[in-house]
Design an enzyme around this catalytic site. Structure first.
Site, PDB file in Angstrom:
ATOM      1  N   ARG A  95       0.499   4.886   8.311  1.00 35.96           N
ATOM      2  CA  ARG A  95       1.839   5.464   8.287  1.00 35.96           C
ATOM      3  C   ARG A  95       1.851   6.996   8.188  1.00 35.96           C
ATOM      4  O   ARG A  95       2.902   7.613   8.376  1.00 35.96           O
ATOM      5  CB  ARG A  95       2.657   4.863   7.129  1.00 35.96           C
ATOM      6  CG  ARG A  95       2.904   3.368   7.256  1.00 35.96           C
ATOM      7  CD  ARG A  95       4.086   2.927   6.408  1.00 35.96           C
ATOM      8  NE  ARG A  95       5.335   3.513   6.884  1.00 35.96           N
ATOM      9  CZ  ARG A  95       6.511   3.368   6.256  1.00 35.96           C
ATOM     10  NH1 ARG A  95       6.577   2.662   5.135  1.00 35.96           N
ATOM     11  NH2 ARG A  95       7.608   3.921   6.739  1.00 35.96           N
ATOM     12  N   HIS A 169       8.042  -0.630  -3.729  1.00 37.96           N
ATOM     13  CA  HIS A 169       8.810   0.615  -3.730  1.00 37.96           C
ATOM     14  C   HIS A 169       9.989   0.464  -4.688  1.00 37.96           C
ATOM     15  O   HIS A 169      10.550  -0.625  -4.820  1.00 37.96           O
ATOM     16  CB  HIS A 169       9.382   0.915  -2.341  1.00 37.96           C
ATOM     17  CG  HIS A 169       8.485   1.702  -1.446  1.00 37.96           C
ATOM     18  ND1 HIS A 169       8.599   1.679  -0.067  1.00 37.96           N
ATOM     19  CD2 HIS A 169       7.474   2.564  -1.710  1.00 37.96           C
ATOM     20  CE1 HIS A 169       7.701   2.481   0.470  1.00 37.96           C
ATOM     21  NE2 HIS A 169       7.007   3.024  -0.503  1.00 37.96           N
ATOM     22  N   CYS A 263      15.748   0.780   3.385  1.00 35.87           N
ATOM     23  CA  CYS A 263      14.527   1.278   4.017  1.00 35.87           C
ATOM     24  C   CYS A 263      14.821   1.927   5.366  1.00 35.87           C
ATOM     25  O   CYS A 263      14.146   2.875   5.766  1.00 35.87           O
ATOM     26  CB  CYS A 263      13.518   0.152   4.205  1.00 35.87           C
ATOM     27  SG  CYS A 263      12.724  -0.404   2.687  1.00 35.87           S
TER      28      CYS A 263
END
Length: 270
Positions: A95, A169, A263
């Site tokens: 990422r 997260h 997200c």
């Protein structure tokens, strides 16, 4: 009687899921052998952006880049407070290239961008909440990044430790309803962090395990409307009782990658 809620217009940055796929596994939700329905993913994402616009919010887009299947998760790219952009340094090598196109977009839009030295994943783990910045750690963003963000943004940071890998997260375990309150799932946090949240938010909305597993806490609120997963039924009922207006939006294809409504949504706070 429920309180009178007032929505606040927001400015969102999103990225079209043109290249979205599950090609690797960096959280427990991801299984590369489970195919993504790309057509359905695009339709679900379009419904989300249409809903934002229908409720008076501004939606801007950053162009997707081939080979970056998770770039659709715009929230992870940065956290923006007072017009300052604290960028990302992803933990997963897959990422890390996402940071550059987002930094380029912000710079071209006239923002000052800080490139962090420590691992951090934007609004995935940094949640602006009125007077302070709630900051997650345990799986991705480091405590060093918490200190770095506080120095750059000038906002007090409240560190919270995540303990359940399915809620890797902060924005999968907690979201801000307005400047004064939040919703969250206590078992996602360490005992000390649960105590901190209970002290800061004695009237917080507590989600069930079923709400959390349905990505009900990966939600976006404008102070009145709460854009959330239709699977979080108990949470929606509780919010409605408190005077919020739930706006159910199905982003189930993105759940396959461990993401949902929040997200896919970066908020730009000028």
């Amino acid at each position: 009687m429920p309180e009178t809620r007032v929505p606040r217009r927001r400015r969102f940055l999103v990225c079209e899921p043109r290249h979205f796929a599950v090609q690797y596994a960096i959280n427990p939700w991801m299984h590369p052998d489970r195919p993504v329905d790309t057509g359905l993913a695009r339709a679900q994402w379009q419904a989300l952006t249409d809903a934002y616009r229908a409720h008076g919010h501004t939606v801007e887009t950053v162009p997707p880049v081939p080979g970056l299947p998770d770039m659709v998760f715009a929230a992870n790219a940065a956290v923006v407070v007072g017009g300052r952009v604290f960028g990302s340094l992803f933990k997963a090598p897959e990422r890390r290239p996402e940071s550059l196109p987002y930094d380029t977009w912000f710079k071209s839009a006239g923002f000052v961008v800080h490139r962090p030295e420590s691992v951090c994943e934007g609004e995935g783990d940094f949640v602006p909440a009125g007077r302070w910045l709630l900051a997650g750690t345990g799986f991705r963003t480091t405590r060093e990044a918490h200190r770095e963000a506080q120095e750059f943004l000038g906002v007090p940071v409240i560190g919270l430790t995540l303990v359940d890998p399915y809620f890797y997260h902060l924005d999968t375990a907690l979201f801000v309803l307005d400047d004064d309150n939040i919703a969250y799932y206590p078992p996602a946090f360490s005992p000390g962090s649960r105590e901190v949240l209970a002290r800061l938010y004695p009237d917080a909305v507590i989600a069930t395990q079923e709400d959390a597993a349905a990505f009900g806490l990966n939600s976006v609120s404008d102070g009145l409307h709460v854009f959330l997963s239709p699977g979080a039924t108990a949470l929606a009922d509780r919010l409605a009782h408190l005077g919020y207006l739930p706006v159910p939006l199905d982003l189930s294809e993105f759940h396959k990658a461990g993401g949902g409504i929040k997200c896919c949504t970066q908020e730009i706070r000028s």
